[in-house]
Design a protein around this motif. Structure first.
Motif, mmCIF file in Angstrom:
data_model
loop_
_atom_site.group_PDB
_atom_site.id
_atom_site.type_symbol
_atom_site.label_atom_id
_atom_site.label_comp_id
_atom_site.label_asym_id
_atom_site.label_seq_id
_atom_site.Cartn_x
_atom_site.Cartn_y
_atom_site.Cartn_z
ATOM 1 N N ALA A 1 0.827 -1.206 0.000
ATOM 2 C CA ALA A 1 0.000 0.000 0.000
ATOM 3 C C ALA A 1 0.863 1.258 0.000
ATOM 4 C CB ALA A 1 -0.928 -0.006 1.213
ATOM 5 N N VAL B 1 -0.575 4.970 5.323
ATOM 6 C CA VAL B 1 -1.623 4.135 4.746
ATOM 7 C C VAL B 1 -2.860 4.250 5.622
ATOM 8 C CG1 VAL B 1 -2.298 1.774 4.162
ATOM 9 C CG2 VAL B 1 0.064 2.539 3.779
ATOM 10 N N HIS C 1 -8.160 1.500 4.232
ATOM 11 C CA HIS C 1 -7.568 0.863 3.061
ATOM 12 C C HIS C 1 -6.881 -0.442 3.457
ATOM 13 C CE1 HIS C 1 -5.510 0.660 -0.880
ATOM 14 N NE2 HIS C 1 -4.520 0.143 -0.161
ATOM 15 N N SER D 1 -9.471 -3.142 4.209
ATOM 16 C CA SER D 1 -10.060 -3.635 2.967
ATOM 17 C C SER D 1 -9.111 -4.573 2.234
ATOM 18 C CB SER D 1 -10.435 -2.449 2.069
ATOM 19 O OG SER D 1 -10.958 -2.884 0.836
ATOM 20 N N ALA D 2 -7.815 -4.215 2.193
ATOM 21 C CA ALA D 2 -6.836 -5.040 1.489
ATOM 22 C C ALA D 2 -6.703 -6.413 2.128
ATOM 23 C CB ALA D 2 -5.491 -4.333 1.473
#
Length: 223
Positions: free
Chosen positions: A17, A28, A32, A35-36
């Motif tokens: 990321a 980061v 996010h 979700s990753a």
């Protein structure tokens, strides 16, 4: 904290990321990251706090997270195992480049350092995996290269596909069907913003048209 598979997955996800952050960004976002990894935001936050206590990340509540130098090195070594295993599965086991990612995800946590160094030696100390992603060295160093995408490279100039940044199996099959795998020499003939299209001249002067989103995932260097 021992580097369990969960720890390694978090560090690797943060590393990847960070590589996609805009120049003005330095952290980061927790959403996010969650979700990753396919976890709830609260779960990600709890784990990141534990990683911060172990000195592997720097966590700023409400802002985000980044790797510490120790976390960066460990993440790079996880990527080294993953990418060497992908190359081994393709070159030695005969698997397709679009089907090795999930197996490498499992094997990266299971192989010993001794085995991974033997694989590295057997493969001739490769610098990239089947998708063109750089393979970190045994000390966790990553050789950086400045590459263009098909949206930023010069028009009318022969370029060589160097890296495919999307590991989705369907996308990789799409790339292969259009003969756009790493190592292929092509030329960007035109870009049409209105049509959201990029026109290419490929192998044997084959005309190819792909969307700008796909074009942004192909990294190239001038031939």
């Amino acid at each position: 904290m021992l580097p369990s598979s969960t720890v390694e997955n978090y560090l690797k996800a943060i590393h990847l990321a960070e590589g996609r952050l805009a120049p003005e960004e330095r952290l980061v976002a927790m959403g996010h990251l969650a979700s990753a990894l396919g976890v709830a935001p609260g779960t990600a936050t709890t784990m990141v706090k534990a990683l911060a206590e172990s000195g592997l990340v720097v966590y700023e509540p409400y802002n985000g997270v980044r790797l510490s130098p120790a976390g960066e090195k460990l993440a790079a070594l996880v990527l080294r195992r993953h990418r060497l295993m992908e190359l081994f599965l393709v070159q030695v086991m005969g698997m397709s480049w679009d089907e090795v990612h999930e197996d490498a995800e499992q094997l990266e946590h299971a192989v010993s350092d001794r085995l991974i160094e033997r694989i590295d030696e057997m493969l001739g100390h490769p610098e990239v995996d089947p998708h063109g992603d750089p393979i970190p060295g045994p000390e966790g160093t990553i050789k950086q290269r400045t590459l263009d995408t098909l949206l930023t490279c010069p028009l009318g100039t022969r370029v060589i596909v160097t890296r495919v940044t999307d590991q989705d199996a369907a996308f990789l099959r799409f790339i292969e069907s259009h003969e756009l795998k790493p190592g292929q020499e092509i030329e960007v003939e035109a870009r049409d913003e209105v049509a959201d299209a990029v026109r290419l001249i490929g192998k044997d002067d084959r005309r190819i048209t792909i969307g700008t989103r796909a074009a942004s995932k192909l990294l190239v260097h001038v031939a």
